[in-house]
Design an enzyme around this catalytic site. Sequence first.
Site, PDB file in Angstrom:
ATOM      1  N   ASP A 288      73.546  24.304   7.865  1.00 50.60           N
ATOM      2  CA  ASP A 288      72.195  23.716   7.493  1.00 50.60           C
ATOM      3  C   ASP A 288      71.090  24.722   7.099  1.00 50.60           C
ATOM      4  O   ASP A 288      70.688  25.654   7.910  1.00 50.60           O
ATOM      5  CB  ASP A 288      71.567  22.661   8.530  1.00 50.60           C
ATOM      6  CG  ASP A 288      70.455  22.204   8.021  1.00 50.60           C
ATOM      7  OD1 ASP A 288      70.085  22.027   6.872  1.00 50.60           O
ATOM      8  OD2 ASP A 288      69.799  21.793   8.954  1.00 50.60           O
TER       9      ASP A 288
ATOM     10  N   ASP B 293      67.119  22.056   0.786  1.00 51.84           N
ATOM     11  CA  ASP B 293      67.940  21.468   1.913  1.00 51.84           C
ATOM     12  C   ASP B 293      69.305  20.938   1.792  1.00 51.84           C
ATOM     13  O   ASP B 293      69.555  19.982   1.025  1.00 51.84           O
ATOM     14  CB  ASP B 293      66.949  20.362   2.680  1.00 51.84           C
ATOM     15  CG  ASP B 293      67.311  20.062   4.109  1.00 51.84           C
ATOM     16  OD1 ASP B 293      68.179  20.524   4.741  1.00 51.84           O
ATOM     17  OD2 ASP B 293      66.504  19.247   4.571  1.00 51.84           O
TER      18      ASP B 293
END
Length: 493
Positions: free
Chosen positions: A351, A116
């Site tokens: 992201d 992430d």
Amino acid sequence: MPFSRSRTIYSFAAVLALSSVSRGTPTTTTTTITRHVSSIAPRTPSSPLPAADFSVPITASAPRSKAKKSLLRALRESQAAQAGSNFTTVLAGSDFDEEYLTNVKFGEQEFMLIVDTGSSDTWAPQVGYACFNLDNKPVAQSQCAFGSAGFNSSASTTFTVDPGTNFNIEYADGEFLSGTVGFETVTVGGLAVKQQEIGVVNKAAWDGDGFNSGLIGFASPNLTFVFNGTNPDDDDTQIPYNPFFYSAVQQDLVSHPFLSVALDRGSFAAENSSDLDQNLGFISFGGIAPVDVISSTAITVPIQGYDAATFTPKNGSTGVTYFYYSVDVELMSFTGNHEIFGTTNTDIILDSGTTLDYVPTDVADAFAAAFDPPAVKDDDFGVYTVVCTATVPEFTVTIGGVTFTVDPADNLFPLGIQDDDGNELCASGTFDGGPSTGAEGNVFILGDTFLHNVVATFNIETDEITLTQRAPYTSGSSDVKRRAPSSVRRRSV
């Protein structure tokens, strides 16, 4: 927004104010955000990016938890929220390429962790952890659905406890994690960082997928969630620390301070044959990820920071606080479009933990209308739906004066259902993120739909990002359309 479920921290305000992230609702700060003009001009890299020191395959993807969906909603509702590599690891995908995973070692114990770029902590559950539902009621460990029994810290000869601290994070949908903090040798793709600070979770309310056993975050130290004291209910003093790659740079383990991510789109055939789609790209340390790129497209732009006093977007060398990997986007468009869509009054996050692209309403609506036949917003699914045989315009994003293209394959997600005429239905990979102007303070995201088409290389020392268009590719099959995440698939209309 059923596709996007984030492990990203859900409130900037909680970090900016160093407030608690325990069971209560975090205090938010209303901030008027105005678009800024960067003081650092985009530039073409003076030389090609070096090869990575370490490159690790992304070995799987897994279904995202409800946290990503709730996070994005919370971010949009909170104006304060706007306030060649030397090591490479391969990434993989499970359950329809929703969350990218890679293999990580804590000491000699190996786990598959979520990759992430939208959060910073590295954590895994402790063996014997207590599992809870979202109402904070004890339930069987199987309900948390981690991919392993957890980390046995007592069996590790390299683990030491960090006394007087605790790890504590809560997501917008009610998922929460808390536990102890320690130092361990963490290894990713041959890159071994000693004395890396990690969270060891002994209490978890987690919507797992049966594959991942935690998360490894690559965002700023300002998004870490370790607190002073041993009682998570009393947390009020955050203690930022260096995430994994920051520690690697600090320990001189890489030749250059580059973190590079190349995410592959998964093939429909692979996902039909297994819940775990193997080899979906790379995460690389020290240089650019080892995939084919169009070198002439490389552009380096500043990461957007925030003014430490006002929390408004700001770039520069003084008074700047960094959180996410955010950039200025000058223009979004698509084949056949004759309008100019700017992105004022916002910042846009890159992201890896978000499936779709969340763009301004006028862009999303116009793009959906340009499908042939047009895609239509479906309030039930929360996406734009269209027949899977539709002709998809090529979407483009201009950053730093360079226009990057999104393969039409990334804008068709089969939903696993049919319309009244028996046609298979798909969803667009580009969705409505809210208006780009006004006082609502929407946060927009370029997620996997965009990132499948570029290599994003982050320089954590200069706070810059180099984006490079990938050469066209396929992933294991000529049929590159993917099924939608199970969270949006239904067997009947």
